[in-house]
Design a protein around this motif. Structure first.
Motif, PDB file in Angstrom:
ATOM      1  N   GLY A 124       3.386   5.201  -0.942  1.00 29.33           N
ATOM      2  CA  GLY A 124       2.755   3.919  -0.663  1.00 29.33           C
ATOM      3  C   GLY A 124       2.643   3.014  -1.878  1.00 29.33           C
ATOM      4  O   GLY A 124       2.362   1.828  -1.733  1.00 29.33           O
ATOM      5  N   LEU A 125       2.863   3.556  -3.079  1.00 30.28           N
ATOM      6  CA  LEU A 125       2.797   2.742  -4.293  1.00 30.28           C
ATOM      7  C   LEU A 125       4.213   2.437  -4.757  1.00 30.28           C
ATOM      8  O   LEU A 125       5.000   3.344  -5.020  1.00 30.28           O
ATOM      9  CB  LEU A 125       2.024   3.450  -5.410  1.00 30.28           C
ATOM     10  N   TRP A 126       4.532   1.176  -4.860  1.00 32.87           N
ATOM     11  CA  TRP A 126       5.819   0.714  -5.368  1.00 32.87           C
ATOM     12  C   TRP A 126       5.569   0.131  -6.751  1.00 32.87           C
ATOM     13  O   TRP A 126       4.486  -0.407  -7.021  1.00 32.87           O
ATOM     14  CB  TRP A 126       6.403  -0.347  -4.456  1.00 32.87           C
ATOM     15  N   TYR A 127       6.549   0.203  -7.623  1.00 30.14           N
ATOM     16  CA  TYR A 127       6.374  -0.305  -8.990  1.00 30.14           C
ATOM     17  C   TYR A 127       7.732  -0.623  -9.589  1.00 30.14           C
ATOM     18  O   TYR A 127       8.769  -0.444  -8.939  1.00 30.14           O
ATOM     19  CB  TYR A 127       5.622   0.716  -9.850  1.00 30.14           C
ATOM     20  N   LYS A 128       7.716  -1.105 -10.809  1.00 28.33           N
ATOM     21  CA  LYS A 128       8.961  -1.424 -11.503  1.00 28.33           C
ATOM     22  C   LYS A 128       9.129  -0.489 -12.689  1.00 28.33           C
ATOM     23  O   LYS A 128       8.159  -0.144 -13.371  1.00 28.33           O
ATOM     24  CB  LYS A 128       8.949  -2.867 -12.004  1.00 28.33           C
ATOM     25  N   GLN A 129      10.358  -0.077 -12.902  1.00 26.01           N
ATOM     26  CA  GLN A 129      10.694   0.761 -14.047  1.00 26.01           C
ATOM     27  C   GLN A 129      12.005   0.232 -14.616  1.00 26.01           C
ATOM     28  O   GLN A 129      13.005   0.181 -13.901  1.00 26.01           O
ATOM     29  CB  GLN A 129      10.828   2.221 -13.618  1.00 26.01           C
ATOM     30  N   ASP A 130      11.947  -0.186 -15.861  1.00 28.23           N
ATOM     31  CA  ASP A 130      13.122  -0.776 -16.513  1.00 28.23           C
ATOM     32  C   ASP A 130      13.710  -1.919 -15.681  1.00 28.23           C
ATOM     33  O   ASP A 130      14.924  -2.044 -15.530  1.00 28.23           O
ATOM     34  CB  ASP A 130      14.191   0.286 -16.771  1.00 28.23           C
ATOM     35  N   GLY A 131      12.821  -2.734 -15.111  1.00 24.65           N
ATOM     36  CA  GLY A 131      13.241  -3.887 -14.337  1.00 24.65           C
ATOM     37  C   GLY A 131      13.706  -3.586 -12.932  1.00 24.65           C
ATOM     38  O   GLY A 131      14.043  -4.497 -12.168  1.00 24.65           O
ATOM     39  N   LYS A 132      13.738  -2.333 -12.536  1.00 27.01           N
ATOM     40  CA  LYS A 132      14.197  -1.932 -11.206  1.00 27.01           C
ATOM     41  C   LYS A 132      12.992  -1.566 -10.336  1.00 27.01           C
ATOM     42  O   LYS A 132      12.064  -0.895 -10.784  1.00 27.01           O
ATOM     43  CB  LYS A 132      15.129  -0.718 -11.331  1.00 27.01           C
ATOM     44  N   VAL A 133      13.015  -2.006  -9.082  1.00 24.48           N
ATOM     45  CA  VAL A 133      11.943  -1.681  -8.143  1.00 24.48           C
ATOM     46  C   VAL A 133      12.082  -0.230  -7.704  1.00 24.48           C
ATOM     47  O   VAL A 133      13.143   0.198  -7.250  1.00 24.48           O
ATOM     48  CB  VAL A 133      11.975  -2.623  -6.921  1.00 24.48           C
ATOM     49  N   ILE A 134      10.997   0.520  -7.850  1.00 26.98           N
ATOM     50  CA  ILE A 134      10.955   1.918  -7.421  1.00 26.98           C
ATOM     51  C   ILE A 134      10.102   1.986  -6.155  1.00 26.98           C
ATOM     52  O   ILE A 134       8.920   1.644  -6.172  1.00 26.98           O
ATOM     53  CB  ILE A 134      10.355   2.830  -8.518  1.00 26.98           C
ATOM     54  N   SER A 135      10.703   2.432  -5.083  1.00 32.84           N
ATOM     55  CA  SER A 135      10.020   2.516  -3.803  1.00 32.84           C
ATOM     56  C   SER A 135       9.165   3.768  -3.727  1.00 32.84           C
ATOM     57  O   SER A 135       9.646   4.871  -3.959  1.00 32.84           O
ATOM     58  CB  SER A 135      11.045   2.549  -2.663  1.00 32.84           C
ATOM     59  N   GLY A 136       7.911   3.570  -3.386  1.00 36.85           N
ATOM     60  CA  GLY A 136       7.022   4.693  -3.123  1.00 36.85           C
ATOM     61  C   GLY A 136       7.016   5.067  -1.663  1.00 36.85           C
ATOM     62  O   GLY A 136       6.237   5.923  -1.232  1.00 36.85           O
ATOM     63  N   GLY A 137       7.872   4.413  -0.896  1.00 36.38           N
ATOM     64  CA  GLY A 137       7.927   4.701   0.535  1.00 36.38           C
ATOM     65  C   GLY A 137       6.654   4.273   1.231  1.00 36.38           C
ATOM     66  O   GLY A 137       5.944   3.385   0.781  1.00 36.38           O
ATOM     67  N   GLU A 138       6.393   4.936   2.305  1.00 32.70           N
ATOM     68  CA  GLU A 138       5.229   4.624   3.121  1.00 32.70           C
ATOM     69  C   GLU A 138       4.331   5.851   3.198  1.00 32.70           C
ATOM     70  O   GLU A 138       4.811   6.963   3.357  1.00 32.70           O
ATOM     71  CB  GLU A 138       5.682   4.212   4.521  1.00 32.70           C
ATOM     72  N   ARG A 139       3.050   5.659   3.076  1.00 37.55           N
ATOM     73  CA  ARG A 139       2.092   6.750   3.218  1.00 37.55           C
ATOM     74  C   ARG A 139       1.699   6.884   4.681  1.00 37.55           C
ATOM     75  O   ARG A 139       1.670   5.898   5.411  1.00 37.55           O
ATOM     76  CB  ARG A 139       0.838   6.441   2.375  1.00 37.55           C
ATOM     77  N   ALA A 140       1.392   8.074   5.080  1.00 40.42           N
ATOM     78  CA  ALA A 140       0.921   8.303   6.453  1.00 40.42           C
ATOM     79  C   ALA A 140      -0.353   7.493   6.702  1.00 40.42           C
ATOM     80  O   ALA A 140      -1.138   7.243   5.776  1.00 40.42           O
ATOM     81  CB  ALA A 140       0.650   9.786   6.673  1.00 40.42           C
ATOM     82  N   LEU A 141      -0.533   7.085   7.941  1.00 42.69           N
ATOM     83  CA  LEU A 141      -1.731   6.333   8.290  1.00 42.69           C
ATOM     84  C   LEU A 141      -2.978   7.183   8.048  1.00 42.69           C
ATOM     85  O   LEU A 141      -2.946   8.411   8.168  1.00 42.69           O
ATOM     86  CB  LEU A 141      -1.680   5.898   9.752  1.00 42.69           C
ATOM     87  N   ILE A 142      -4.068   6.519   7.714  1.00 44.16           N
ATOM     88  CA  ILE A 142      -5.334   7.205   7.466  1.00 44.16           C
ATOM     89  C   ILE A 142      -5.804   7.830   8.778  1.00 44.16           C
ATOM     90  O   ILE A 142      -5.936   7.145   9.794  1.00 44.16           O
ATOM     91  CB  ILE A 142      -6.382   6.221   6.906  1.00 44.16           C
ATOM     92  N   LYS A 143      -6.052   9.116   8.742  1.00 47.01           N
ATOM     93  CA  LYS A 143      -6.427   9.845   9.960  1.00 47.01           C
ATOM     94  C   LYS A 143      -7.900   9.640  10.340  1.00 47.01           C
ATOM     95  O   LYS A 143      -8.238   9.542  11.501  1.00 47.01           O
ATOM     96  CB  LYS A 143      -6.146  11.338   9.777  1.00 47.01           C
ATOM     97  N   ASP A 144      -8.785   9.594   9.341  1.00 48.98           N
ATOM     98  CA  ASP A 144     -10.221   9.500   9.615  1.00 48.98           C
ATOM     99  C   ASP A 144     -10.774   8.213   9.001  1.00 48.98           C
ATOM    100  O   ASP A 144     -11.190   8.194   7.848  1.00 48.98           O
ATOM    101  CB  ASP A 144     -10.941  10.719   9.046  1.00 48.98           C
ATOM    102  N   LEU A 145     -10.767   7.155   9.779  1.00 47.38           N
ATOM    103  CA  LEU A 145     -11.262   5.875   9.279  1.00 47.38           C
ATOM    104  C   LEU A 145     -12.746   5.922   8.944  1.00 47.38           C
ATOM    105  O   LEU A 145     -13.226   5.155   8.114  1.00 47.38           O
ATOM    106  CB  LEU A 145     -10.975   4.766  10.290  1.00 47.38           C
ATOM    107  N   ASP A 146     -13.476   6.847   9.556  1.00 49.69           N
ATOM    108  CA  ASP A 146     -14.902   6.986   9.261  1.00 49.69           C
ATOM    109  C   ASP A 146     -15.151   7.496   7.844  1.00 49.69           C
ATOM    110  O   ASP A 146     -16.262   7.390   7.323  1.00 49.69           O
ATOM    111  CB  ASP A 146     -15.579   7.926  10.265  1.00 49.69           C
TER     112      ASP A 146
END
Length: 171
Positions: free
Chosen positions: A134-156
């Motif tokens: 879920g965290l994306w960032y840049k490394q040496d000017g290139k975008v590094i994809s953190g993909g997608e994190r699973a949805l939060i199961k317990d919103l409470d």
């Protein structure tokens, strides 16, 4: 900024992230640039500069992204502060969003757990974010994809939004 429209309601997403930040022991403020549409972005940013944060988190719809770009540039110039963005625009266009040289990190999708892990990583001096979905960032000017994190199961399990940080009487 939403051009001529005053924000009708506080950003629930920022309220949750601020609550996560406070839960992690950080001092947080929310600056809603949409409360006074005719105030310039430079004036709005000056309030943030005067606060002198270590980290600035943005949320953005595509309609307000130009304001984020301008704000991030002014903040980087004034403070050199670390920046992170989330919200619908960032999640819809992550690669394009991180092409902005003034944005350092991006949260893809639901942000609460990612932001908590990110804050913990920063506090621990982390410099490798490969294992943070879920965290994306840049490394040496290139975008590094953190993909997608699973949805939060317990919103409470989430803390209530930090409504005390909004100027509620202005909405």
């Amino acid at each position: 900024k939403w051009n001529e429209m005053v924000d009708a309601y506080p950003s629930l997403g920022l309220g949750y992230l601020a609550a996560i930040g406070e839960q992690e022991g950080h001092e947080c403020r929310i600056f809603d640039f949409g409360l006074v549409p005719h105030r310039s972005i430079a004036e709005e940013v000056q309030d943030v500069v005067d606060y002198r944060p270590d980290l600035v988190a943005f949320t953005s719809m595509t309609t307000s992204y130009a304001s984020v770009e301008e704000s991030a540039a002014l903040l980087k110039d004034a403070l050199g502060v670390t920046t992170i963005i989330g919200g619908p625009h960032a999640t819809s266009l992550p690669d394009e969003t991180l092409q902005n040289p003034h944005l350092d990190y991006l949260i893809y999708g639901e942000g609460e757990e990612v932001f908590q892990d990110f804050l913990r990583g920063l506090a621990a001096g982390a410099n490798n974010w490969d294992d943070m979905p879920g965290l994306w960032y840049k490394q040496d000017g290139k975008v590094i994809s953190g993909g997608e994190r699973a949805l939060i199961k317990d919103l409470d399990a989430l803390p209530f939004p930090a409504r005390h940080l909004f100027e509620l009487d202005k909405y």
